[in-house]
Scaffold this motif. Sequence first.
Motif, PDB file in Angstrom:
ATOM      1  N   ALA A 163       0.811  -1.219   0.000  1.00  0.00           N
ATOM      2  CA  ALA A 163       0.000   0.000   0.000  1.00  0.00           C
ATOM      3  C   ALA A 163       0.842   1.266   0.000  1.00  0.00           C
ATOM      4  N   SER A 164       2.149   1.138   0.106  1.00  0.00           N
ATOM      5  CA  SER A 164       2.987   2.327   0.244  1.00  0.00           C
ATOM      6  C   SER A 164       4.029   2.478  -0.860  1.00  0.00           C
ATOM      7  N   MET A 165       4.138   1.506  -1.756  1.00  0.00           N
ATOM      8  CA  MET A 165       5.138   1.545  -2.820  1.00  0.00           C
ATOM      9  C   MET A 165       4.445   1.425  -4.176  1.00  0.00           C
ATOM     10  N   PRO A 166       5.002   2.057  -5.227  1.00  0.00           N
ATOM     11  CA  PRO A 166       4.527   1.740  -6.574  1.00  0.00           C
ATOM     12  C   PRO A 166       4.591   0.225  -6.776  1.00  0.00           C
ATOM     13  N   PRO A 183      15.820   0.273 -14.459  1.00  0.00           N
ATOM     14  CA  PRO A 183      15.424   1.547 -15.073  1.00  0.00           C
ATOM     15  C   PRO A 183      13.946   1.589 -15.417  1.00  0.00           C
ATOM     16  N   SER A 184      13.442   2.807 -15.537  1.00  0.00           N
ATOM     17  CA  SER A 184      12.012   2.998 -15.751  1.00  0.00           C
ATOM     18  C   SER A 184      11.500   2.291 -17.006  1.00  0.00           C
ATOM     19  N   ASP A 185      12.289   2.284 -18.073  1.00  0.00           N
ATOM     20  CA  ASP A 185      11.798   1.675 -19.305  1.00  0.00           C
ATOM     21  C   ASP A 185      11.661   0.162 -19.202  1.00  0.00           C
ATOM     22  N   GLU A 186      12.295  -0.458 -18.189  1.00  0.00           N
ATOM     23  CA  GLU A 186      12.109  -1.890 -17.967  1.00  0.00           C
ATOM     24  C   GLU A 186      10.890  -2.171 -17.091  1.00  0.00           C
ATOM     25  N   LYS A 187      10.228  -1.127 -16.643  1.00  0.00           N
ATOM     26  CA  LYS A 187       9.063  -1.285 -15.784  1.00  0.00           C
ATOM     27  C   LYS A 187       7.765  -1.054 -16.552  1.00  0.00           C
ATOM     28  N   ARG A 188       7.816  -1.127 -17.873  1.00  0.00           N
ATOM     29  CA  ARG A 188       6.649  -0.804 -18.705  1.00  0.00           C
ATOM     30  C   ARG A 188       6.006  -2.028 -19.336  1.00  0.00           C
ATOM     31  N   ASN A 189       6.291  -3.201 -18.814  1.00  0.00           N
ATOM     32  CA  ASN A 189       5.564  -4.418 -19.200  1.00  0.00           C
ATOM     33  C   ASN A 189       5.777  -4.812 -20.656  1.00  0.00           C
ATOM     34  N   HIS A 190       6.934  -4.476 -21.214  1.00  0.00           N
ATOM     35  CA  HIS A 190       7.175  -4.778 -22.623  1.00  0.00           C
ATOM     36  C   HIS A 190       7.319  -6.261 -22.899  1.00  0.00           C
ATOM     37  N   TRP A 191       7.406  -7.091 -21.864  1.00  0.00           N
ATOM     38  CA  TRP A 191       7.425  -8.532 -22.082  1.00  0.00           C
ATOM     39  C   TRP A 191       6.143  -8.985 -22.785  1.00  0.00           C
ATOM     40  N   LEU A 192       5.070  -8.200 -22.658  1.00  0.00           N
ATOM     41  CA  LEU A 192       3.810  -8.562 -23.314  1.00  0.00           C
ATOM     42  C   LEU A 192       3.960  -8.640 -24.836  1.00  0.00           C
ATOM     43  N   LYS A 193       4.927  -7.919 -25.387  1.00  0.00           N
ATOM     44  CA  LYS A 193       5.114  -7.943 -26.834  1.00  0.00           C
ATOM     45  C   LYS A 193       5.569  -9.314 -27.333  1.00  0.00           C
ATOM     46  N   ARG A 307       3.466   5.555 -12.718  1.00  0.00           N
ATOM     47  CA  ARG A 307       4.653   6.414 -12.647  1.00  0.00           C
ATOM     48  C   ARG A 307       5.584   6.240 -13.837  1.00  0.00           C
ATOM     49  N   ASP A 308       5.756   5.023 -14.316  1.00  0.00           N
ATOM     50  CA  ASP A 308       6.763   4.741 -15.341  1.00  0.00           C
ATOM     51  C   ASP A 308       6.203   4.742 -16.756  1.00  0.00           C
ATOM     52  N   TYR A 309       4.932   5.103 -16.913  1.00  0.00           N
ATOM     53  CA  TYR A 309       4.285   4.990 -18.221  1.00  0.00           C
ATOM     54  C   TYR A 309       4.343   6.329 -18.945  1.00  0.00           C
ATOM     55  N   ALA A 310       5.326   6.473 -19.834  1.00  0.00           N
ATOM     56  CA  ALA A 310       5.565   7.745 -20.507  1.00  0.00           C
ATOM     57  C   ALA A 310       4.393   8.167 -21.379  1.00  0.00           C
ATOM     58  N   ASP A 311       3.616   7.223 -21.900  1.00  0.00           N
ATOM     59  CA  ASP A 311       2.524   7.542 -22.814  1.00  0.00           C
ATOM     60  C   ASP A 311       1.168   7.620 -22.108  1.00  0.00           C
ATOM     61  N   CYS A 312       1.184   7.668 -20.783  1.00  0.00           N
ATOM     62  CA  CYS A 312      -0.072   7.708 -20.029  1.00  0.00           C
ATOM     63  C   CYS A 312      -0.311   9.100 -19.464  1.00  0.00           C
TER      64      CYS A 312
END
Length: 360
Positions: A163-166, A183-193, A307-312
């Motif tokens: 409840a206290s952390m991203p 890094p932030s770009d590794e936190k964007r769930n790109h494994w879904l691709k 937080r890490d979603y640049a396109d959101c």
Amino acid sequence: MQTVSILSSTADPLDEVSALTHPGSLLSPEGEIVAPYDLEVTDTPATGFLALSTVQGILNANSATFSPDYVSHRKLHVINGMGVTLGDSIIGLTALFALKRRHPQLDISLYRPARAPRYVQRLYELSAPALGNVVELPVALDALPQDDLKIDIGNHLFWPQFASMPMIDFFLWALGIPPIDVPSDEKRNHWLKSVPLPSWPSDQAGYGLFCPNASTPVRSIPPSLHREMVARLHDDFGLPVVGFAAVDHPHYTDITPLAPDTADFLNWVKHARYLVTSDTAALHIAAGFDVPSTAFFTTIPPAMRARDYADCHAVSVPVPGLAGIQASARPGDLAALERAYQAVLGEQVGPLHRAPRIAT
């Protein structure tokens, strides 16, 4: 057969309530690892269970922080990860893929609640070829080799840090990985691709997607505002709109019957030109496929999920008195929710207009 060693000789079985809300997995009197969630949904008596974290060799960050020597290990057992909702599971798997990227030699076995919703389990089936083995609980503790790494992330909803952390930082921390090291770009769930999805028809393109329903009404977009939201999405971006709700609008189509499987849901998000949502699962998928979005947050701060979603374009819809609440369908709460949304949509410059315009 290995001998189970309890860390504390005074460890007592948990009481019924404590067992179901314990921040971790359970050990049955028969020596099996059990998910509290499975006990709850099957109405199985939760008596006689020990906290799994009292067993020597079981790592649980809620009990004691740790820093595994992943380099020297070839096998990792992740116990009771990564939750029973689609959104939590996407983020938890992102943390595991970040770990796998750093330590490709790891053979990962992920132990899951057997009673999790089918559409959630399907996500793990889709990810398993690239990640490792997925095994249903319960399993005998003795079946896990004594010298292998064993990390318990069970019942994470009841961990104070959740409840206290991203969320992505929470799962990395629970795996013993300093979140700052990823890094932030590794936190964007790109494994879904890399997930194998059904082929997509070439003529099914150029639409905005509307996903207004979260896992609880208090985090959803009120139905009375669905038509206005669809109209804004259509007018802002000049696209036909499809979505997962019944909305009376001439440029809208309800595609709920066209997504019977989790893979179909992933596909609809993947191919959208823009997403408007309060459903964090849809948001996490959109981030994974680099689909721009507007996401609304009510009882949790946007930074906890986006937080890490640049396109959101993350929009806070604060509801007085409901900050941090996990779920509610109480009429008073929903009335307050509707007023909060009306205030946000009534701003001179609405949230969709402030989102980046896409090319048509």
